[in-house]
Motif scaffolding. Structure first.
Motif, PDB file in Angstrom:
ATOM      1  N   VAL A 156       0.841  -1.197   0.000  1.00  0.00           N
ATOM      2  CA  VAL A 156       0.000   0.000   0.000  1.00  0.00           C
ATOM      3  C   VAL A 156       0.876   1.247   0.000  1.00  0.00           C
ATOM      4  O   VAL A 156       2.067   1.180   0.316  1.00  0.00           O
ATOM      5  N   THR A 157       0.279   2.364  -0.374  1.00  0.00           N
ATOM      6  CA  THR A 157       1.096   3.585  -0.512  1.00  0.00           C
ATOM      7  C   THR A 157       1.082   4.451   0.752  1.00  0.00           C
ATOM      8  O   THR A 157       1.997   5.201   0.991  1.00  0.00           O
ATOM      9  N   PHE A 158       0.021   4.389   1.518  1.00  0.00           N
ATOM     10  CA  PHE A 158      -0.170   5.250   2.683  1.00  0.00           C
ATOM     11  C   PHE A 158       0.094   6.711   2.285  1.00  0.00           C
ATOM     12  O   PHE A 158       0.784   7.467   2.987  1.00  0.00           O
ATOM     13  N   ALA A 159      -0.460   7.090   1.136  1.00  0.00           N
ATOM     14  CA  ALA A 159      -0.164   8.399   0.547  1.00  0.00           C
ATOM     15  C   ALA A 159      -0.787   9.555   1.320  1.00  0.00           C
ATOM     16  O   ALA A 159      -1.922   9.465   1.765  1.00  0.00           O
ATOM     17  N   LYS A 160      -0.002  10.610   1.475  1.00  0.00           N
ATOM     18  CA  LYS A 160      -0.503  11.849   2.088  1.00  0.00           C
ATOM     19  C   LYS A 160      -0.728  12.902   1.018  1.00  0.00           C
ATOM     20  O   LYS A 160      -1.447  13.862   1.223  1.00  0.00           O
ATOM     21  N   LYS A 161      -0.040  12.738  -0.116  1.00  0.00           N
ATOM     22  CA  LYS A 161      -0.190  13.652  -1.255  1.00  0.00           C
ATOM     23  C   LYS A 161      -0.499  12.825  -2.499  1.00  0.00           C
ATOM     24  O   LYS A 161      -0.210  11.618  -2.520  1.00  0.00           O
ATOM     25  N   VAL A 162      -1.013  13.501  -3.516  1.00  0.00           N
ATOM     26  CA  VAL A 162      -1.399  12.805  -4.755  1.00  0.00           C
ATOM     27  C   VAL A 162      -0.186  12.106  -5.393  1.00  0.00           C
ATOM     28  O   VAL A 162      -0.291  10.981  -5.878  1.00  0.00           O
ATOM     29  N   ASN A 163       0.957  12.781  -5.361  1.00  0.00           N
ATOM     30  CA  ASN A 163       2.137  12.219  -6.023  1.00  0.00           C
ATOM     31  C   ASN A 163       2.690  10.973  -5.350  1.00  0.00           C
ATOM     32  O   ASN A 163       3.571  10.306  -5.891  1.00  0.00           O
ATOM     33  N   GLU A 164       2.188  10.656  -4.182  1.00  0.00           N
ATOM     34  CA  GLU A 164       2.657   9.451  -3.492  1.00  0.00           C
ATOM     35  C   GLU A 164       1.844   8.217  -3.881  1.00  0.00           C
ATOM     36  O   GLU A 164       2.181   7.105  -3.475  1.00  0.00           O
ATOM     37  N   LEU A 165       0.767   8.413  -4.640  1.00  0.00           N
ATOM     38  CA  LEU A 165       0.002   7.262  -5.137  1.00  0.00           C
ATOM     39  C   LEU A 165       0.797   6.588  -6.256  1.00  0.00           C
ATOM     40  O   LEU A 165       1.672   7.211  -6.856  1.00  0.00           O
ATOM     41  N   VAL A 166       0.485   5.329  -6.534  1.00  0.00           N
ATOM     42  CA  VAL A 166       1.213   4.610  -7.584  1.00  0.00           C
ATOM     43  C   VAL A 166       0.235   3.866  -8.481  1.00  0.00           C
ATOM     44  O   VAL A 166      -0.759   3.308  -7.993  1.00  0.00           O
ATOM     45  N   ASP A 167       0.532   3.861  -9.765  1.00  0.00           N
ATOM     46  CA  ASP A 167      -0.263   3.093 -10.718  1.00  0.00           C
ATOM     47  C   ASP A 167       0.024   1.598 -10.520  1.00  0.00           C
ATOM     48  O   ASP A 167       1.153   1.211 -10.231  1.00  0.00           O
ATOM     49  N   GLN A 168      -1.008   0.784 -10.704  1.00  0.00           N
ATOM     50  CA  GLN A 168      -0.860  -0.658 -10.449  1.00  0.00           C
ATOM     51  C   GLN A 168       0.182  -1.316 -11.358  1.00  0.00           C
ATOM     52  O   GLN A 168       0.969  -2.139 -10.900  1.00  0.00           O
ATOM     53  N   THR A 169       0.191  -0.941 -12.637  1.00  0.00           N
ATOM     54  CA  THR A 169       1.151  -1.545 -13.584  1.00  0.00           C
ATOM     55  C   THR A 169       2.589  -1.244 -13.145  1.00  0.00           C
ATOM     56  O   THR A 169       3.464  -2.116 -13.196  1.00  0.00           O
ATOM     57  N   ILE A 170       2.817   0.000 -12.723  1.00  0.00           N
ATOM     58  CA  ILE A 170       4.170   0.388 -12.290  1.00  0.00           C
ATOM     59  C   ILE A 170       4.561  -0.421 -11.046  1.00  0.00           C
ATOM     60  O   ILE A 170       5.674  -0.948 -10.954  1.00  0.00           O
ATOM     61  N   LEU A 171       3.616  -0.552 -10.123  1.00  0.00           N
ATOM     62  CA  LEU A 171       3.919  -1.261  -8.879  1.00  0.00           C
ATOM     63  C   LEU A 171       4.166  -2.746  -9.125  1.00  0.00           C
ATOM     64  O   LEU A 171       5.081  -3.323  -8.543  1.00  0.00           O
ATOM     65  N   GLU A 172       3.397  -3.335 -10.011  1.00  0.00           N
ATOM     66  CA  GLU A 172       3.589  -4.760 -10.342  1.00  0.00           C
ATOM     67  C   GLU A 172       4.987  -5.000 -10.893  1.00  0.00           C
ATOM     68  O   GLU A 172       5.664  -5.950 -10.503  1.00  0.00           O
ATOM     69  N   CYS A 173       5.403  -4.123 -11.801  1.00  0.00           N
ATOM     70  CA  CYS A 173       6.745  -4.270 -12.393  1.00  0.00           C
ATOM     71  C   CYS A 173       7.822  -3.977 -11.357  1.00  0.00           C
ATOM     72  O   CYS A 173       8.868  -4.631 -11.342  1.00  0.00           O
ATOM     73  N   PHE A 174       7.575  -3.003 -10.507  1.00  0.00           N
ATOM     74  CA  PHE A 174       8.564  -2.636  -9.499  1.00  0.00           C
ATOM     75  C   PHE A 174       8.780  -3.770  -8.491  1.00  0.00           C
ATOM     76  O   PHE A 174       9.901  -4.022  -8.053  1.00  0.00           O
ATOM     77  N   LEU A 175       7.693  -4.485  -8.165  1.00  0.00           N
ATOM     78  CA  LEU A 175       7.794  -5.556  -7.163  1.00  0.00           C
ATOM     79  C   LEU A 175       8.542  -6.781  -7.687  1.00  0.00           C
ATOM     80  O   LEU A 175       8.894  -7.659  -6.908  1.00  0.00           O
ATOM     81  N   GLU A 176       8.795  -6.814  -8.986  1.00  0.00           N
ATOM     82  CA  GLU A 176       9.616  -7.899  -9.530  1.00  0.00           C
ATOM     83  C   GLU A 176      11.044  -7.826  -8.983  1.00  0.00           C
ATOM     84  O   GLU A 176      11.755  -8.820  -8.964  1.00  0.00           O
ATOM     85  N   ASN A 177      11.443  -6.635  -8.525  1.00  0.00           N
ATOM     86  CA  ASN A 177      12.764  -6.489  -7.899  1.00  0.00           C
ATOM     87  C   ASN A 177      12.849  -7.248  -6.577  1.00  0.00           C
ATOM     88  O   ASN A 177      13.938  -7.454  -6.050  1.00  0.00           O
ATOM     89  N   PHE A 178      11.689  -7.614  -6.024  1.00  0.00           N
ATOM     90  CA  PHE A 178      11.668  -8.363  -4.762  1.00  0.00           C
ATOM     91  C   PHE A 178      11.270  -9.826  -5.015  1.00  0.00           C
ATOM     92  O   PHE A 178      10.677 -10.465  -4.153  1.00  0.00           O
TER      93      PHE A 178
END
Lengths: 195, 108
Positions: A156-178
């Motif tokens: 989850v993002t626990f975002a306080k500002k709009v720019n802290e949100l993340v698109d699902q596609t970006i997050l899916e690809c980013f989590l491949e690093n883990f």
């Protein structure tokens, strides 16, 4: 996609439109609780197309007994060995949030406890932006450990500002690093269970 | 010296490309090609290293400042690394949404 955001995010302009653009239709709005008194007076606005739910992030596991509301997602802040252990052993319906600390405070014993108590572990992905070195190093150890034990995880993002949100596609690809495959991370992001 | 005809690279040896369409939701920078290119390459470098960034061959094909969309072409093998690296690019250019990833430019 399901996300947990801070209540401060709802103060931003055109927030519903932004959430819909990111395909977020179910949202947990979280209030951080330091004292018992902060539990009262938490009401959510009504959005047309986004379903908002309440969530509490308890700074201390001792506050768990003060939460009387039903159907509320209760999270216990991790970050130290004691807090992580207390969150994972509690009998109440509460989950561990962000087990990243100033030094590694999660081990195989805690992972086994999480498996036995069928706990879900929530990770704050914005921690990687703020506390990059420690967060990445610890998450690279914790996530494969949890995955090997078949423990539920949420990102989850626990975002306080709009720019802290993340698109699902970006997050899916980013989590491949883990070492999380796209299908697995998609299931976590949608709120499904690991098989 | 005898003139030789310069051969074309065989299709099987060429890098396969992918086209990715991004949308900037509330952009924090001006939609300039130079600026956006440097943000994308730096974030890719940060996430996957300089060799992956060079191999990815990121090319900005089109910027539509009205609809705030950016069309990028890159090497097929690095599409996931690039998309993942946008997580860091958000810090500088604002919220990004991946609209489409296609193998042909016609599809977009």
């Amino acid at each position: 996609m399901i996300d947990i955001v801070s209540e401060k995010l709802l103060e931003e302009d055109n927030i519903e439109k932004t959430l819909l653009e990111l395909n977020i239709d179910k949202l947990y709005v979280c209030r951080t609780i330091d004292k018992k008194e902060e539990l009262s007076g938490f009401t959510l606005p009504i959005f047309e197309k986004v379903c908002l739910n309440k969530s509490y992030l308890l700074k201390s596991p001792a506050l768990l007994s003060s939460v009387k509301e039903k159907g509320v997602l209760t999270l216990i802040a991790g970050g130290s060995l004691n807090a992580n252990a207390a969150a994972l052993t509690s009998k109440a319906d509460a989950s561990l949030f962000n087990p990243i600390g100033s030094e590694l405070c999660f081990d195989e014993g805690l992972a086994e406890l999480a498996r036995q108590n069928k706990k879900t572990i929530y990770f704050n992905v914005n921690e990687i932006r703020v506390n990059q070195h420690k967060a990445i190093r610890q998450m690279q150890f914790i996530i494969p450990l949890l995955k090997s034990k078949g423990i539920e995880m949420r990102f989850v993002t626990f975002a306080k500002k709009v720019n802290e949100l993340v698109d699902q596609t970006i997050l899916e690809c980013f989590l491949e690093n883990f070492w999380l495959e796209k299908t697995t991370s998609a299931r976590f992001l949608e709120g499904g269970s690991i098989k | 010296m005898r003139k030789t005809k310069l051969g074309v690279i065989r299709p099987t040896l060429r890098h396969k490309k992918r086209y990715i369409l991004l949308k900037l939701i509330n952009p924090m920078v001006t939609m300039e090609q130079k600026k956006l290119f440097s943000v994308f390459t730096l974030s890719m470098q940060k996430a996957s290293g300089v060799f992956a960034q060079v191999d990815a061959n990121i090319t900005i094909l089109d910027i539509d400042s009205k609809s705030k969309t950016i069309l990028i072409r890159l090497n097929k093998e690095y599409i996931d690394e690039f998309t993942g690296s946008l997580f860091f690019a958000q810090n500088e250019i604002g919220l990004i949404k991946v609209l489409e990833i296609k193998s042909t430019i016609k599809g977009i």
